[in-house]
Design a protein around this motif. Structure first.
Motif, PDB file in Angstrom:
ATOM      1  N   LYS A 110       5.588   2.337   4.685  1.00  0.00           N
ATOM      2  CA  LYS A 110       6.178   1.727   3.487  1.00  0.00           C
ATOM      3  C   LYS A 110       5.622   0.318   3.343  1.00  0.00           C
ATOM      4  N   THR A 111       5.347  -0.048   2.098  1.00  0.00           N
ATOM      5  CA  THR A 111       4.859  -1.394   1.819  1.00  0.00           C
ATOM      6  C   THR A 111       5.990  -2.393   2.042  1.00  0.00           C
ATOM      7  N   LYS A 112       5.656  -3.674   1.936  1.00  0.00           N
ATOM      8  CA  LYS A 112       6.665  -4.723   2.078  1.00  0.00           C
ATOM      9  C   LYS A 112       7.745  -4.610   0.995  1.00  0.00           C
ATOM     10  N   ARG A 113       7.415  -3.962  -0.099  1.00  0.00           N
ATOM     11  CA  ARG A 113       8.373  -3.772  -1.190  1.00  0.00           C
ATOM     12  C   ARG A 113       9.068  -2.412  -1.123  1.00  0.00           C
ATOM     13  N   GLY A 114       8.827  -1.680  -0.035  1.00  0.00           N
ATOM     14  CA  GLY A 114       9.514  -0.410   0.186  1.00  0.00           C
ATOM     15  C   GLY A 114       8.885   0.812  -0.462  1.00  0.00           C
ATOM     16  N   CYS A 163       3.444   4.574   1.311  1.00  0.00           N
ATOM     17  CA  CYS A 163       1.998   4.420   1.331  1.00  0.00           C
ATOM     18  C   CYS A 163       1.448   5.233   2.496  1.00  0.00           C
ATOM     19  N   ASP A 186      -0.892  -0.519   9.196  1.00  0.00           N
ATOM     20  CA  ASP A 186      -0.083  -1.730   9.377  1.00  0.00           C
ATOM     21  C   ASP A 186      -0.801  -2.960   8.827  1.00  0.00           C
ATOM     22  N   ILE A 200      -0.827  -2.881   5.003  1.00  0.00           N
ATOM     23  CA  ILE A 200       0.504  -3.256   4.512  1.00  0.00           C
ATOM     24  C   ILE A 200       0.701  -4.762   4.631  1.00  0.00           C
ATOM     25  N   GLU A 201       0.356  -5.321   5.775  1.00  0.00           N
ATOM     26  CA  GLU A 201       0.536  -6.759   6.009  1.00  0.00           C
ATOM     27  C   GLU A 201      -0.245  -7.592   4.994  1.00  0.00           C
ATOM     28  N   GLN A 202      -1.456  -7.123   4.664  1.00  0.00           N
ATOM     29  CA  GLN A 202      -2.305  -7.854   3.719  1.00  0.00           C
ATOM     30  C   GLN A 202      -2.037  -7.477   2.264  1.00  0.00           C
ATOM     31  N   GLU A 203      -1.038  -6.617   2.047  1.00  0.00           N
ATOM     32  CA  GLU A 203      -0.617  -6.191   0.707  1.00  0.00           C
ATOM     33  C   GLU A 203      -1.770  -5.611  -0.120  1.00  0.00           C
ATOM     34  N   TYR A 249      -1.433   3.558  -3.636  1.00  0.00           N
ATOM     35  CA  TYR A 249      -0.714   3.498  -2.359  1.00  0.00           C
ATOM     36  C   TYR A 249      -1.322   4.419  -1.304  1.00  0.00           C
TER      37      TYR A 249
END
Length: 101
Positions: free
Chosen positions: A23-27, A30, A49, A52-55, A94
């Motif tokens: 899941k992305t930082k916004r839920g 992905c 990971d 996701i961290e780097q969006e 995603y």
């Protein structure tokens, strides 16, 4: 995401492809899809990971060099080294897909 893969010049996703989900930082859901079936799962998880961290996930707009229009959701490709091997990575919305380089 990759429904129009043939139009983009991409090979279809293999039936035995390895898929790691998150899941992305916004839920938002992905995933990373290893279409080579050769990358260890722990390396795929680390890649997911990091993405996701780097969006890196989510719709984006690109303009082709010299173009006058922006295409939303166009695939973005890069090369990534996992272990000793280099792969092509294609990101659409995603999903990130790993292909042979």
């Amino acid at each position: 995401m990759f429904e129009d893969a043939a139009e983009e010049g991409l090979a279809p996703i293999r039936a035995d492809a390895i898929i790691i989900e998150g899941k992305t930082k916004r839920g938002k859901p992905c995933k990373v899809i290893d279409n080579t079936c050769s990358v260890p799962k722990q390396e795929l998880q680390a890649l997911l990971d990091d993405l996701i961290e780097q969006e890196h996930f989510g719709p984006s707009g690109l303009s082709m060099a010299g173009g006058n229009s922006i295409r939303i959701g166009a695939p973005q490709s890069a090369h990534v080294q996992l272990g000793d091997d280099i792969y092509r990575m294609i990101v659409v919305d995603y999903e990130a897909r790993i292909e042979v380089f």
